[in-house]
Each structure stands twice: as structure tokens, then as C-alpha cells.
Motif scaffolding. Structure first.
Motif, PDB file in Angstrom:
ATOM      1  N   ARG A 325       0.806  -1.219   0.000  1.00 33.68           N
ATOM      2  CA  ARG A 325       0.000   0.000   0.000  1.00 33.68           C
ATOM      3  C   ARG A 325       0.840   1.271   0.000  1.00 33.68           C
ATOM      4  NH1 ARG A 325      -5.557  -1.046   3.387  1.00 33.68           N
ATOM      5  NH2 ARG A 325      -5.962  -3.140   2.593  1.00 33.68           N
ATOM      6  N   ASN A 326       2.094   1.177   0.405  1.00 38.97           N
ATOM      7  CA  ASN A 326       2.967   2.351   0.366  1.00 38.97           C
ATOM      8  C   ASN A 326       3.732   2.458  -0.951  1.00 38.97           C
ATOM      9  OD1 ASN A 326       2.288   3.202   2.989  1.00 38.97           O
ATOM     10  ND2 ASN A 326       3.750   1.752   3.882  1.00 38.97           N
ATOM     11  N   ASN A 327       3.430   1.563  -1.873  1.00 44.22           N
ATOM     12  CA  ASN A 327       4.046   1.560  -3.197  1.00 44.22           C
ATOM     13  C   ASN A 327       2.948   1.832  -4.213  1.00 44.22           C
ATOM     14  OD1 ASN A 327       5.197   0.996  -5.674  1.00 44.22           O
ATOM     15  ND2 ASN A 327       6.133  -0.943  -5.051  1.00 44.22           N
ATOM     16  N   SER A 328       2.998   2.973  -4.854  1.00 38.22           N
ATOM     17  CA  SER A 328       1.937   3.366  -5.788  1.00 38.22           C
ATOM     18  C   SER A 328       2.021   2.616  -7.109  1.00 38.22           C
ATOM     19  CB  SER A 328       2.014   4.873  -6.050  1.00 38.22           C
ATOM     20  OG  SER A 328       3.265   5.206  -6.612  1.00 38.22           O
ATOM     21  N   SER A 329       2.998   1.722  -7.255  1.00 39.98           N
ATOM     22  CA  SER A 329       3.120   0.928  -8.466  1.00 39.98           C
ATOM     23  C   SER A 329       3.323  -0.531  -8.128  1.00 39.98           C
ATOM     24  CB  SER A 329       4.289   1.435  -9.300  1.00 39.98           C
ATOM     25  OG  SER A 329       4.358   0.754 -10.526  1.00 39.98           O
ATOM     26  N   SER A 330       2.521  -1.041  -7.215  1.00 40.69           N
ATOM     27  CA  SER A 330       2.655  -2.437  -6.820  1.00 40.69           C
ATOM     28  C   SER A 330       1.572  -3.273  -7.487  1.00 40.69           C
ATOM     29  CB  SER A 330       2.566  -2.568  -5.299  1.00 40.69           C
ATOM     30  OG  SER A 330       1.305  -2.144  -4.829  1.00 40.69           O
ATOM     31  N   TYR A 331       1.728  -4.604  -7.359  1.00 36.87           N
ATOM     32  CA  TYR A 331       0.741  -5.507  -7.937  1.00 36.87           C
ATOM     33  C   TYR A 331      -0.651  -5.190  -7.418  1.00 36.87           C
ATOM     34  CZ  TYR A 331       4.589  -8.442  -9.588  1.00 36.87           C
ATOM     35  OH  TYR A 331       5.699  -8.917 -10.221  1.00 36.87           O
TER      36      TYR A 331
END
Length: 382
Positions: A325-331
Motif C-alpha cells: 500500500r505504500n508503493n503506488s506501483s505495486s501488484y
């Protein structure tokens, strides 16, 4: 597993505008033979750089990609991406990349290892915004997030792109941009650590935002679908990991009436746009002509689940759509790109002044009621 591009950066309200088209009639071109990268498919962003002359399906597909750098009215320096149109005199980018800059925009082609092969400039008077673009807050996914830049001089050493004239929902596409990069499994969002290079990847156009939002309207009270809001088409994609848990659009389809289909992705080839990739191109392979056609322009991103409960899955009670959730480009995250097939007349009217500009249609702007949060495409340079 690798990840790259994903729209993030400045927070902006995204319209809760829905959609209603049966995607099944548009599902075509699922042959992955065209989707073999020419570099390694490891997780490092360096393996997904594209270089001048690099071949995709035997074609130097990304030579026409442009890096745009400019100062906005707030004084910050921003980066966007764009695509050179056939003829070499114009670049197509996102409306939100061209509606707020001061001075001169620098447009660079063949940008590799921090050096551009060809550079042009654009002034404010050289920008033509789509006539129905009303700014990001009011028309982000209405299908009008487009701007055409007239270059200070035509580019004659690079072949520009022909436009797709078909609805490409269901097709696999090649994406590229000069934005931030990272990996899907990172605990942080994409960054500028590999910013001296452009990056590429692949995904699938799963559904239009109009279809998506009409389906959401049927199950989420107050979603606010208004068909007249859509004056163009926005394609939506999700960042699949190969597992059902991260097939966000497929899972949402399952709880909203199955108005479209979505699979679990392209394996290690899968990617998503990131901050700075806004305005960059999505390309579909046309076997008949042996070329990559410009199908869409990167516009926005949206997380599957978000800490504040405004992720795409949050509204229908799905968990686990976004593993970081802290990665705006995650799966599990989503992106939207503005289609060009229904904008060809307008584009031609700007790039070929002998063609009259289409008469604007009347349409209603729908303001957000649910406060969906997405990152806008342009990205501030550190």
C-alpha cells in the motif's frame, strides 16, 4: 518478477465516472508472440531501459518517445512523456502535461544515459489542448486528457507514429515513458534513481472507464454514473502478478456483474506506468502493416487498496488487491490511458490545418462525490 512504470506523485481527485460496454466483443489479439522483451526480465529497472534503435518485433518502436521537461506555475520543474506523430512536427501528450507550464518546454528524443539525441522546444502558444479537457479534477477519465505540442522545428531523423483507429480493449500493448521506476514488490514507490533512461513494459487494456464506472454504480450507493460525462474513451489496466489475488479488474468485474473479463497478466513482462510517464504512449502491434500503432496516452493511476480506504477494491469490499500500500506501483494497482481511436479527427484537424476542427458536443461535467484518489501523471523532478 519485475515492475516498472506506475502513475504516482501529486494527489488528485479522480472522477467517479462509470462505464457500460460489454468488453467481450472487443477481446482480441491475445497472442503473446509480439511481447518478448529484448532485454532481461529481471526486477532491476536497468533491465527495462530502452535505447535508441532498440528493436521490438523487429522495429525501432520507441525512438519516437519524447521526454518533456518544464516549469509549472508553482515554480517546480516537472517531467512528462510524449509521442512523436507521423510527419515529425507534433508530439501527442496528456492534457495535464500541457495545461500549466511557464516559459519554454524542452522536448527530448533518444534520451539515454542522461543525453538526448534530438532536442526541440515548445512555447505556450504551441500547445493545443483538447477542447473538452477541463483539468484533471473535472475530466481525468472522460477520454480528453490530451494535448498536442507543435515543435520548434520538425524532427526528420525519427519516424513518427501512426494512430490506431480501432477500439483496442482486450489487446496487449507495449508501454513506455521517461518517468520514475521501481519494482512491484518494493516497500516504496518508484523513484528517479534510474532517471537517466526511459523504461518500457507490457500490459493489457482490460476495460474502458465508462464500462467500469457503470458497473460500480450498480453496486456502490452514490457512485454517480453519468453517461454524458464521457466524451472520449479511457482504457483501464491492472498490474497483474500472475495470481488471482492481484487481478484487480477481474475481481471487481466478478462482484459488479461481469461486464468485462480480465486475466492474471503477462507474467514477467507485466508493468504499469509511474510518475513522469504521463503523456507517454501505449502501442499495439499491427501485423498487417508491420508497425506499432499509437493506441493511447498515459493519464492516471489508482491503487487497488489504500490506507485511507479510497482504493478501487475498497469500495466493493475486496482486500489484498494491493500487496504494497505504500508503493503506488505495486501488484494490484490500476492505470488509465486516453484512447486515440475516437480522437483521430481532432488530432488531424490540429496537425493538418486544412481539416476543420470538429464541432464540440455538449456534455455534462460530473464532479467527484466519493473522493477517489489517484496520482497524476506528471512527476516533479528531484
Amino acid at each position: 518478477m519485475k515492475s516498472i512504470l506506475t502513475i504516482s506523485a501529486l494527489s488528485a481527485a479522480l472522477l467517479a465516472a462509470p462505464a457500460a460496454m460489454a468488453a467481450s466483443s472487443n477481446v482480441v489479439d491475445t497472442d503473446l508472440g509480439a511481447l518478448t522483451p529484448t532485454t532481461g526480465n529481471t526486477s532491476a529497472p536497468s533491465n527495462w531501459r530502452f535505447a535508441p534503435g532498440q528493436l521490438f518485433n523487429g522495429v525501432a518502436a520507441l525512438d519516437g518517445m519524447a521526454l518533456l521537461e518544464f516549469k509549472a506555475s508553482d515554480g517546480s520543474t516537472y517531467a512528462c512523456s510524449g509521442s512523436l506523430l507521423a510527419g515529425g512536427a507534433y508530439v501527442l501528450t496528456a492534457g495535464h502535461c500541457g495545461d500549466d507550464f511557464v516559459g519554454t518546454m524542452t522536448v527530448m528524443f533518444g534520451f539515454y544515459n542522461g543525453v538526448a539525441a534530438v532536442t526541440r522546444t515548445v512555447t505556450q502558444s504551441d500547445v493545443t489542448l483538447h477542447p473538452k479537457w477541463q483539468g484533471f479534477d473535472n475530466s481525468a477519465d472522460a477520454g480528453t486528457d490530451l494535448a498536442i505540442l507543435k515543435l520548434s522545428a520538425p524532427v526528420t531523423t525519427i519516424q513518427g507514429y501512426q494512430l490506431s483507429t480501432t477500439n483496442d480493449v482486450g489487446k496487449n500493448y507495449l508501454m513506455a515513458g521517461y518517468g520514475t521506476s521501481g519494482t512491484a514488490t518494493s516497500t516504496g514507490s518508484p523513484n528517479w534513481n534510474d532517471g537517466n533512461y526511459g523504461h518500457y513494459g507490457y500490459n493489457t487494456f482490460d476495460v474502458t472507464s465508462k464500462t467500469f464506472n457503470q458497473a460500480m454504480d450498480s453496486v456502490v450507493a452514490g457512485w454517480g454514473y453519468d453517461a454524458s460525462y464521457y466524451t472520449g474513451t479511457t482504457y483501464m489496466s491492472d498490474f497483474d502478478s500472475g495470481t488471482a489475488a492481484n487481478n484487480t479488474l477481474g475481481r471487481i468485474a466478478g462482484v459488479t456483474g461481469n461486464a468485462w473479463t480480465s486475466n492474471t497478466g503477462l507474467g514477467a513482462n507485466e508493468a504499469l506506468i509511474a510518475g513522469g510517464d504521463s503523456g507517454g504512449g501505449d502501442f499495439v502491434w499491427d501485423a498487417a502493416s508491420g508497425q506499432w500503432l499509437l493506441s493511447a496516452v498515459h493519464s492516471w493511476g489508482w491503487q487497488g487498496n489504500q490506507n485511507d480506504g479510497t482504493g478501487a477494491c475498497d469500495f466493493v469490499g475486496l482486500t489484498g488487491c494491493d500487496t504494497r500500500r505504500n508503493n503506488s506501483s505495486s501488484y494490484g494497482d490500476l492505470s488509465g490511458s486516453t484512447a486515440v481511436f475516437d480522437q483521430v479527427a481532432w488530432i488531424n484537424s490540429v496537425t493538418n490545418p486544412t481539416v476543420p476542427v470538429p464541432e464540440p458536443e455538449s456534455y455534462a461535467l460530473m464532479l467527484i462525490g466519493l473522493g477517489l484518489v489517484a496520482g497524476i501523471a506528471r512527476r516533479r523532478r528531484a
